[in-house]
Motif scaffolding. Sequence first.
Motif, short mmCIF file in Angstrom:
data_model
loop_
_atom_site.label_atom_id
_atom_site.label_comp_id
_atom_site.label_asym_id
_atom_site.label_seq_id
_atom_site.Cartn_x
_atom_site.Cartn_y
_atom_site.Cartn_z
N LEU A 1 25.77 -50.49 49.54
CA LEU A 1 25.28 -50.57 48.22
C LEU A 1 25.83 -49.00 47.55
O LEU A 1 25.74 -48.08 47.99
N PRO A 2 26.31 -49.14 46.19
CA PRO A 2 27.01 -47.90 45.69
C PRO A 2 25.80 -47.19 45.30
O PRO A 2 24.77 -47.28 44.83
N ALA A 3 26.05 -45.61 45.51
CA ALA A 3 25.16 -44.49 45.68
C ALA A 3 25.21 -43.98 44.34
O ALA A 3 24.39 -43.51 43.84
N HIS A 4 26.43 -44.12 43.55
CA HIS A 4 26.52 -43.39 42.14
C HIS A 4 26.04 -44.07 41.28
O HIS A 4 26.16 -43.54 39.95
N ARG A 5 25.30 -45.46 41.39
CA ARG A 5 25.07 -46.36 40.04
C ARG A 5 24.07 -47.17 40.59
O ARG A 5 23.89 -47.51 41.73
N PRO A 6 23.41 -47.90 39.55
CA PRO A 6 22.36 -48.66 39.96
C PRO A 6 22.93 -50.07 40.66
O PRO A 6 24.03 -50.30 40.36
N VAL A 7 22.16 -50.62 41.44
CA VAL A 7 22.43 -51.93 42.49
C VAL A 7 22.54 -53.28 41.10
O VAL A 7 21.47 -53.39 40.70
N GLY A 8 23.67 -53.88 41.25
CA GLY A 8 23.75 -55.21 40.36
C GLY A 8 23.62 -56.32 41.44
O GLY A 8 23.52 -56.23 42.57
N ARG A 9 23.56 -57.39 40.53
CA ARG A 9 23.52 -58.63 41.31
C ARG A 9 24.97 -58.75 42.24
O ARG A 9 24.67 -59.47 43.33
N ALA A 10 25.92 -58.50 41.54
CA ALA A 10 27.21 -58.67 42.34
C ALA A 10 27.22 -57.74 43.61
O ALA A 10 27.72 -58.21 44.56
N ASP A 11 26.71 -56.57 43.56
CA ASP A 11 26.56 -55.73 44.87
C ASP A 11 25.67 -56.60 45.81
O ASP A 11 26.03 -56.23 47.11
#
Length: 115
Positions: free
Chosen positions: A40-50
């Motif tokens: 999961l991306p650490a630099h931004r909020p998690v989205g549905r696609a993630d």
Amino acid sequence: MFLFLLITMVVVVGAVTLAVIGGDGEVLPDAAPDRLVDRLPAHRPVGRADVEAVRLPVGLRGYRMAEVDDVLSRLGAELAERDARIAELESALAGAQATATGGPGLFGPAEERDR
């Protein structure tokens, strides 16, 4: 008939042994352990696609618990942060609506409205 089955079994076992050992005498190499590649991306909020893109690695007895725990704790933290932000925004909206409509006394007791 028994002799035919015994010879067939010896040939099959020999063929499997040669396939496992290989032509050069080396045993099959160990497979690299399955690891979580797309975290999961650490630099931004998690989205549905993630979340939809996450594919958890499978171990010998199912999913790897450490990887699953990491993903679930990250998603739990993101949801808690979003819930707090939603509550904050709803509170601010309720305060703004109360101020715009004349304050909390608008729907108060009858004697306050009759003044």
